[in-house]
Design a protein around this motif. Structure first.
Motif, PDB file in Angstrom:
ATOM      1  N   SER A 127       0.783  -1.356   0.041  1.00 11.43           N
ATOM      2  CA  SER A 127      -0.142  -0.019  -0.004  1.00 11.43           C
ATOM      3  C   SER A 127       0.918   1.258  -0.104  1.00 11.43           C
ATOM      4  O   SER A 127       2.014   1.059   0.020  1.00 11.43           O
ATOM      5  N   ARG A 128       0.217   2.442  -0.153  1.00  9.83           N
ATOM      6  CA  ARG A 128       0.951   3.720  -0.191  1.00  9.83           C
ATOM      7  C   ARG A 128       2.203   3.794   1.085  1.00  9.83           C
ATOM      8  O   ARG A 128       3.302   4.507   0.572  1.00  9.83           O
ATOM      9  N   HIS A 129       1.761   3.601   2.015  1.00 12.92           N
ATOM     10  CA  HIS A 129       2.820   3.737   3.231  1.00 12.92           C
ATOM     11  C   HIS A 129       3.426   2.252   3.910  1.00 12.92           C
ATOM     12  O   HIS A 129       4.208   2.558   4.902  1.00 12.92           O
ATOM     13  N   TYR A 130       3.384   1.410   2.971  1.00 14.52           N
ATOM     14  CA  TYR A 130       3.828  -0.162   3.597  1.00 14.52           C
ATOM     15  C   TYR A 130       5.326   0.256   3.894  1.00 14.52           C
ATOM     16  O   TYR A 130       5.840  -0.226   4.670  1.00 14.52           O
ATOM     17  N   ALA A 131       6.041   0.778   2.920  1.00 12.91           N
ATOM     18  CA  ALA A 131       7.520   0.776   3.096  1.00 12.91           C
ATOM     19  C   ALA A 131       7.956   1.710   3.990  1.00 12.91           C
ATOM     20  O   ALA A 131       9.202   2.009   4.489  1.00 12.91           O
ATOM     21  N   ASN A 132       7.005   2.903   4.765  1.00 18.15           N
ATOM     22  CA  ASN A 132       7.366   3.642   5.607  1.00 18.15           C
ATOM     23  C   ASN A 132       7.596   2.950   7.113  1.00 18.15           C
ATOM     24  O   ASN A 132       8.013   3.517   8.114  1.00 18.15           O
ATOM     25  N   SER A 133       7.097   1.362   7.187  1.00 20.58           N
ATOM     26  CA  SER A 133       7.008   0.737   8.317  1.00 20.58           C
ATOM     27  C   SER A 133       8.391  -0.181   8.500  1.00 20.58           C
ATOM     28  O   SER A 133       8.503  -0.997   7.506  1.00 20.58           O
ATOM     29  N   PHE A 158      -0.718  -5.099  -5.232  1.00 15.34           N
ATOM     30  CA  PHE A 158      -0.471  -3.566  -5.477  1.00 15.34           C
ATOM     31  C   PHE A 158      -1.852  -2.705  -5.061  1.00 15.34           C
ATOM     32  O   PHE A 158      -2.619  -2.594  -5.764  1.00 15.34           O
ATOM     33  N   TYR A 159      -1.840  -2.218  -3.785  1.00 13.37           N
ATOM     34  CA  TYR A 159      -3.158  -1.608  -3.549  1.00 13.37           C
ATOM     35  C   TYR A 159      -2.877   0.034  -3.421  1.00 13.37           C
ATOM     36  O   TYR A 159      -2.387   0.410  -2.271  1.00 13.37           O
ATOM     37  N   GLY A 160      -3.407   0.641  -4.429  1.00 11.90           N
ATOM     38  CA  GLY A 160      -3.263   2.098  -4.349  1.00 11.90           C
ATOM     39  C   GLY A 160      -1.858   2.414  -4.665  1.00 11.90           C
ATOM     40  O   GLY A 160      -1.687   3.674  -4.522  1.00 11.90           O
ATOM     41  N   VAL A 161      -1.196   1.717  -5.256  1.00  9.57           N
ATOM     42  CA  VAL A 161       0.375   2.096  -5.827  1.00  9.57           C
ATOM     43  C   VAL A 161       0.548   1.353  -7.209  1.00  9.57           C
ATOM     44  O   VAL A 161      -0.024   0.500  -7.610  1.00  9.57           O
ATOM     45  N   ASP A 162       1.430   2.011  -7.722  1.00  7.85           N
ATOM     46  CA  ASP A 162       1.756   1.783  -9.136  1.00  7.85           C
ATOM     47  C   ASP A 162       2.747   0.912  -8.955  1.00  7.85           C
ATOM     48  O   ASP A 162       3.933   1.047  -8.399  1.00  7.85           O
TER      49      ASP A 162
END
Length: 174
Positions: A127-133, A158-162
């Motif tokens: 998701s959009r902020h998956y990699a922020n975690s 891919f949920y809400g991301v390209d």
């Protein structure tokens, strides 16, 4: 499982299935919900999983879970991931989903690592902020290690991301 299916499955081991189920229910180890589906107490479930792991000696061909779900909780838990989990479970697929909220800065738990290793397939909901975690990235690192070491199947969603943003680490993934 539905109560009648449980009884049918256990009847192969003798005529005591109904009595055994009643005894487990009386001891609050199992319950049946409003849809007549069996629900097992967490301690009984975990004990059963530990016994299976010990008996199989960590053999990667003997999975405990069909699917491990990796996702950013605050972003998708109540929406997409919840629906995905329910759909898979309704299809008879045994899914591990971490239901505990993860505090910022916590290290990935040993039990979560064991669940990753004990899963045949990992579904990673990017998701959009998956990699922020940091936690999600530690999960992903372990999932990819299992892919290399024991040929675990990894399915990205891919949920809400390209996908190209994820691949190239641009956009929100940059």
């Amino acid at each position: 499982m539905d109560q009648e299916k449980v009884i049918q499955a256990l009847t192969a081991f003798g005529d005591l299935a109904k009595d055994g189920i009643k005894a487990l229910e009386d001891q609050c180890f199992i319950t049946f919900d409003e849809m007549n589906k069996l629900r097992m107490h967490v301690l009984l479930r975990d004990t059963g999983r530990e016994i299976i792991c010990e008996q199989r000696g960590g053999d990667p061909a003997s999975w405990i879970y069909d699917v491990f779900l990796s996702f950013r909780g605050e972003e998708t838990r109540a929406t997409f991931t919840s629906h995905l989990y329910t759909s898979l479970a309704n299809a008879g697929i045994y899914v591990f989903r971490d239901d505990d909220e993860i505090r910022r800065g916590d290290r990935i738990s040993v039990s979560l690592l064991q669940a990753i290793r004990a899963s045949r397939i990992s579904v990673v909901v990017l998701s959009r902020h998956y990699a922020n975690s940091r936690w999600c990235l530690q999960e992903l690192e372990n999932i990819m290690e299992c892919r290399r070491a024991i040929s675990q199947v990894v399915v990205p969603v891919f949920y809400g991301v390209d996908p190209s943003d994820v691949r190239n680490q641009t956009g929100l993934f940059g």
